[in-house]
Scaffold this motif. Sequence first.
Motif, PDB file in Angstrom:
ATOM      1  N   SER A 111       8.324  -0.296  -2.797  1.00 50.64           N
ATOM      2  CA  SER A 111       8.613  -0.339  -4.236  1.00 50.64           C
ATOM      3  C   SER A 111       8.993  -1.761  -4.649  1.00 50.64           C
ATOM      4  O   SER A 111       8.498  -2.293  -5.650  1.00 50.64           O
ATOM      5  N   PHE A 112       9.867  -2.402  -3.847  1.00 51.96           N
ATOM      6  CA  PHE A 112      10.284  -3.782  -4.156  1.00 51.96           C
ATOM      7  C   PHE A 112       9.071  -4.718  -4.147  1.00 51.96           C
ATOM      8  O   PHE A 112       8.884  -5.525  -5.071  1.00 51.96           O
ATOM      9  N   LEU A 113       8.240  -4.589  -3.111  1.00 50.84           N
ATOM     10  CA  LEU A 113       7.082  -5.491  -3.013  1.00 50.84           C
ATOM     11  C   LEU A 113       6.091  -5.249  -4.149  1.00 50.84           C
ATOM     12  O   LEU A 113       5.388  -6.171  -4.581  1.00 50.84           O
ATOM     13  N   THR A 114       6.035  -4.017  -4.631  1.00 46.87           N
ATOM     14  CA  THR A 114       5.151  -3.716  -5.763  1.00 46.87           C
ATOM     15  C   THR A 114       5.606  -4.483  -7.008  1.00 46.87           C
ATOM     16  O   THR A 114       4.775  -4.984  -7.787  1.00 46.87           O
ATOM     17  N   MET A 115       6.918  -4.571  -7.185  1.00 46.56           N
ATOM     18  CA  MET A 115       7.430  -5.363  -8.321  1.00 46.56           C
ATOM     19  C   MET A 115       7.064  -6.845  -8.134  1.00 46.56           C
ATOM     20  O   MET A 115       6.755  -7.555  -9.087  1.00 46.56           O
ATOM     21  N   VAL A 116       7.106  -7.296  -6.861  1.00 47.16           N
ATOM     22  CA  VAL A 116       6.815  -8.708  -6.585  1.00 47.16           C
ATOM     23  C   VAL A 116       5.361  -9.040  -6.918  1.00 47.16           C
ATOM     24  O   VAL A 116       5.063 -10.084  -7.501  1.00 47.16           O
ATOM     25  N   TRP A 142       0.811  -1.223   0.000  1.00 46.55           N
ATOM     26  CA  TRP A 142       0.000   0.000   0.000  1.00 46.55           C
ATOM     27  C   TRP A 142       0.844   1.273   0.000  1.00 46.55           C
ATOM     28  O   TRP A 142       0.405   2.309  -0.496  1.00 46.55           O
ATOM     29  N   GLY A 143       2.066   1.184   0.530  1.00 45.11           N
ATOM     30  CA  GLY A 143       2.879   2.395   0.639  1.00 45.11           C
ATOM     31  C   GLY A 143       3.288   2.992  -0.701  1.00 45.11           C
ATOM     32  O   GLY A 143       3.790   4.118  -0.748  1.00 45.11           O
ATOM     33  N   HIS A 144       3.052   2.261  -1.828  1.00 45.28           N
ATOM     34  CA  HIS A 144       3.425   2.866  -3.114  1.00 45.28           C
ATOM     35  C   HIS A 144       2.469   3.997  -3.505  1.00 45.28           C
ATOM     36  O   HIS A 144       2.725   4.687  -4.489  1.00 45.28           O
ATOM     37  N   HIS A 145       1.392   4.172  -2.745  1.00 47.56           N
ATOM     38  CA  HIS A 145       0.527   5.350  -2.958  1.00 47.56           C
ATOM     39  C   HIS A 145       1.074   6.563  -2.213  1.00 47.56           C
ATOM     40  O   HIS A 145       0.507   7.645  -2.312  1.00 47.56           O
ATOM     41  N   MET A 146       2.145   6.359  -1.421  1.00 42.26           N
ATOM     42  CA  MET A 146       2.567   7.396  -0.485  1.00 42.26           C
ATOM     43  C   MET A 146       4.025   7.793  -0.680  1.00 42.26           C
ATOM     44  O   MET A 146       4.648   8.320   0.237  1.00 42.26           O
ATOM     45  N   PHE A 147       4.577   7.526  -1.867  1.00 37.28           N
ATOM     46  CA  PHE A 147       5.994   7.787  -2.076  1.00 37.28           C
ATOM     47  C   PHE A 147       6.371   9.249  -1.830  1.00 37.28           C
ATOM     48  O   PHE A 147       7.480   9.545  -1.407  1.00 37.28           O
ATOM     49  N   VAL A 148       5.461  10.169  -2.156  1.00 37.67           N
ATOM     50  CA  VAL A 148       5.796  11.586  -1.960  1.00 37.67           C
ATOM     51  C   VAL A 148       5.025  12.205  -0.794  1.00 37.67           C
ATOM     52  O   VAL A 148       4.890  13.414  -0.693  1.00 37.67           O
ATOM     53  N   SER A 149       4.525  11.358   0.100  1.00 35.97           N
ATOM     54  CA  SER A 149       3.676  11.869   1.183  1.00 35.97           C
ATOM     55  C   SER A 149       4.468  12.332   2.386  1.00 35.97           C
ATOM     56  O   SER A 149       3.929  12.987   3.276  1.00 35.97           O
TER      57      SER A 149
END
Lengths: 107, 559
Positions: B324-329, B306-313
């Motif tokens: 980011s890594f888990l998003t690729m997974v 879920w944290g890939h929605h918050m990269f610039v938060s």
Amino acid sequence: MSHDHTEGAHIGIPGYLGVFAILVVGTILTYYVATFDLDFIFAGANTLVALLIAFTKMAFVMLYFMHVRWSGRLIWLSAVASFFWLAIMFAYTMQDYLTRGQGVFSY
Amino acid sequence: MQTQDAISAGYGGDKPSYLTNGSTLKSWLLTKDHKRIAIMYLISVSVFFFMGGIYAAFIRLELLTPASDLLETATYNKVFTQHGILMIFFFLIPAIPAILGNFLLPLMIGAKDLALPRINLLSLYIYWVGGILTLYALMQGGVDTGWTFYTPYSTTFSNSFVMAVGLGIFINGFSSILTGLNFIVTIHTMRAPGMTWFRLPLFVWAHYATSLVMILGTPVVAITVLLLAIERVTRVGIFDPAIGGDPILFQHLFWFYSHPAVYIMILPGMGVISEVISNFSRKKIFGYEFIAFSSIAIAVFGFLVWGHHMFVSGQSIYAGLVFSFLTMVVAVPSAIKVFNWTATMYKGSISYDTPMLYAIGFLGLFLVGGLTGLFLGSVGLTVHLTDTYFVVAHFHYVMVGGQVIAYLAGIHYWWPKMTGRMYSEFWGKISAMLVFVGFNLTFFPQFILGYQGMPRRYAAYPEEFQVLNIFSTAGASVLGVGLTLPVIYFTHSIIAGKRAGDNPWMLPGLEWRTASPPPTENFEEMPVVTWEAYEFGEENGLDIESARKASGPSVPVQA
């Protein structure tokens, strides 16, 4: 599906009242502990104690009011899985909070 | 070799269909029949879809010109917020599980109904209550926070109907939880003799995975909305930094549900696509176990990204790298599905009926949606792309190109079973092509707009972006026509459509071995499953392929 849920195993009205009493005591204890500043142990100790009491109360609700204690393994698996998911939420949220402004990746 | 008649007979019997078993309003509103509940969901969800569509039309009309001329900026904020809320919470999340899942899950596993029929009806009523409350709030003045309700805007600054809409979504969440619970209990306890876990249609596996996400994730967003309400009313510091809260905590809690919610939306669609591609390629699906377990893997890994929605938060960089890594997974199990669907089609006996056209469209569109997700999951590139139209395009490629297209594939595929009538195949194909062309014309320009830096959620934009916005609005009108056509030919089908046979596509699944439309009890006698899923040879007890070839060209069989 395994299901060894038997009525005879339940704790009856006195038992339920006993669990209710534990919950009330837990609530009072939460309030009482909150009136002390436990930061002399470590920062945020009040929160930890409050959470421990809350988890204990939750365990009593699940085991007795929700009958998990007398349920089959599939129900136990579901209950444990819920805690596992909760742990994921806490752990991955805390990996943000605990790594801000320190270490190799600090900003 | 069996004949077409023998294939149509199955377990249907001569009992009255679920549609004719009672015609009063009471017989519908108090029904416990999963099929009638599914039909009521179909009507309700369609209403919300078209209301959300009207908001979409206003967005595209406003963006036809660079100036904020059709709508005031404050109104525009409400329009895109309400488009998102209606589409996500009241269409995308319930559409496939509540309509197709409700109707088909018991039929596919050989059960008479869902395990908890009253709970099923209750979940419909909860959906209605949540929906009506939300609509009431929208009609009273609406909400302008964006569908994500980000704090501190939603708690401190917004003067719109945040509380009422939040309450509507809170209530609606219980409908989702109960549906997921019902599906899990049903799949565990109601399977027909011989219907082992690895004989389940992949549609059922997909719904099992979806149900896990529903019951594990939905309570979190319900509690998050509740916390938001508590802070807004009582000013207890939870999310507002001015009173000791943390706005990023809201984003953590919100996305802990709302990213997995994307999988609630897409996983059932993937289940539909597995059915359609295998059956319209008339070939056993390639890598059954891989597709089944990839659904579970998506459900599990979907909770870790879920944290890939918050990269610039303001989230820590370390957390950003992990997410980011888990998003690729999480892209891996989705890719497994796409590879397996493609391999299933290889050397298949493909028929290009309307459901298959949608399914093939899904493959391409979901691929684009998924791959652009990797762009956004890359912690460096996303700094440039966050909150631009690139995100809007990616999201719509997954949600419309994925879920909506899959839903349309499913509704066309099972329409003869649900209604006992055929629809116009000609208009079905026209509609499928209009939707595909219109969709791409609408959303592909938005990738370019986003990459060039056009931000989302603004009513006005620089003049150099106008040409691509005109393309997008023109595409939306084509898409609108494509989506309206099915309403017309499905209505015509109900009134004057040709009667469908019990097994109009000549397929081996259990749902095709009962009458069209099915009787209230689904099967006259308890089915005993002795065959594997997607077997088209003699081993499934019905030599379908021989009968199909004997019946002539590939057209749906009518009664």
